[in-house]
Design a protein around this motif. Structure first.
Motif, short mmCIF file in Angstrom:
data_model
loop_
_atom_site.label_atom_id
_atom_site.label_comp_id
_atom_site.label_asym_id
_atom_site.label_seq_id
_atom_site.Cartn_x
_atom_site.Cartn_y
_atom_site.Cartn_z
N TYR A 267 1.54 8.78 4.07
CA TYR A 267 1.27 7.35 3.94
C TYR A 267 -0.08 7.09 3.27
O TYR A 267 -0.18 6.25 2.36
CB TYR A 267 1.31 6.69 5.33
N GLN A 268 -1.12 7.79 3.71
CA GLN A 268 -2.45 7.55 3.17
C GLN A 268 -2.54 7.96 1.70
O GLN A 268 -3.13 7.25 0.88
CB GLN A 268 -3.49 8.33 3.99
N ARG A 271 -0.87 5.37 -0.47
CA ARG A 271 -1.73 4.19 -0.66
C ARG A 271 -2.76 4.44 -1.77
O ARG A 271 -3.03 3.57 -2.59
CB ARG A 271 -2.45 3.84 0.64
N HIS A 274 -1.08 4.39 -5.10
CA HIS A 274 -0.77 3.01 -5.46
C HIS A 274 -1.97 2.35 -6.15
O HIS A 274 -1.81 1.59 -7.12
CB HIS A 274 -0.37 2.23 -4.21
#
Length: 327
Positions: A267-268, A271, A274
């Protein structure tokens, strides 16, 4: 009462699947219920949803209300949509599916590629998915325009004949010695009710799964280092079996998940990616080689890497001297 006469093109289908297609707007659960209750008759006899239908079979149906106009939930209209065509003839359609679009409706999704194609082609008597791609995966998707083609292609898939090659961007440095992964896969339901897949701890419980991998390019440099990522690896993944989420879970098993994978990735790290331009999962069905279901001629089809993925790679620094790995 109403009656349906089975055409030759629909012969061989399961009764329940045939009715789900013919009775658009009727919930699948209702169709299953009227079959179980005996309200549906096949050639004047009680039947099961698993019964196979034949040409000229007569199906008797009870009165059915297709949709209620008083429902509190408005029914979303399915927009007609054509997609980039890679190949098309009388029996087969291959499109380049964009990322972010499911291949079919269900599980909270009102519609997908197949429903939009049917709306865009109202005169098409038959359009069915040959296989599936995940919603966030782009690339080559086969659709049968005749049931005979669907049956032939499914037979080919069971024998692992279509040659499918994907492009995937791995987080980290792919292990040099790993040229193939043969970990069996097991399906389960996640905490939010989502469909998930993991490596089976007991090989006897999982489905056999085999993916071949080849390193195409390593990326590193200031742009990645600025967001705390050491390296990325562009991979070629060739399916030897076609299990749900196979490439995604096999890459995760090597501690190199697919960049942007919200289900099996980090997840990190997603991010951070992104922030520097990767807005989707980096997985693309790039090549497909198969025998034509009618002529037997070999079709070699390709779909170029989408512009947004090309642009993301363009702004990364290539690590020289590590651009290939022989499989």
């Amino acid at each position: 009462m109403q009656f349906l006469s089975v055409c030759a093109e629909s012969a061989g289908q399961r009764l329940d699947n045939y009715l789900i297609r013919e009775l658009k707007g009727v919930p699948k659960s209702h169709i299953q219920r009227i079959i179980r209750s005996g309200e549906v008759r096949l050639n004047k006899k009680r039947c099961k949803g698993t019964d196979r239908i034949a040409a000229n079979d007569q199906i008797r149906l009870p009165p059915i209300r297709v949709a209620s106009s008083h429902t509190s939930e408005p029914t979303l209209a399915i927009p007609a949509q054509e997609f980039a065509i890679v190949y098309e003839d009388d029996v087969l359609l291959v499109i380049n599916k964009p990322s972010g679009i499911a291949v079919h409706g269900g599980s909270g999704i009102s519609f997908g590629v197949i429903e939009q194609l049917r709306r865009a082609r109202p005169k098409a008597r038959y359009l069915e998915l040959v296989h599936r791609l995940d919603k966030d995966t782009s690339g080559l998707l086969m659709i049968a325009k005749k049931r005979s083609a669907l049956v032939k292609l499914h037979e080919s898939i069971r024998q692992n004949h279509p040659h499918k090659v994907y492009l995937a961007l791995a987080v980290g440095i792919w292990p040099e010695k790993v040229r193939q992964v043969k970990c069996p896969l097991l399906k389960y339901t996640g905490a939010q009710g989502e469909k998930m897949v993991r490596i089976a701890s007991n090989p006897q419980e999982g489905q056999r799964a085999h993916t071949q991998f080849r390193v195409l390019q390593h990326y590193a440099g200031d742009r990645l280092h600025a967001v705390g990522i050491k390296a990325l690896t562009l991979m070629e993944a060739t399916l030897k079996t076609g299990r749900t989420h196979q490439i995604r879970v096999h890459m995760q098993s090597q501690l190199c998940p697919i960049a942007g994978d919200e289900r099996y990735g980090d997840y990190q790290i997603n991010r951070r990616l992104h922030k520097i331009g990767l807005k989707r999962m980096f997985l693309h069905a790039a090549e497909l080689t198969l025998a034509h279901p009618v002529s037997g001629d070999i079709l070699q089809l390709t779909a170029p890497l989408p512009d947004e993925l090309q642009q993301f790679l363009h702004h990364l620094s290539v690590v020289s001297g590590q651009s290939s790995q022989q499989s």
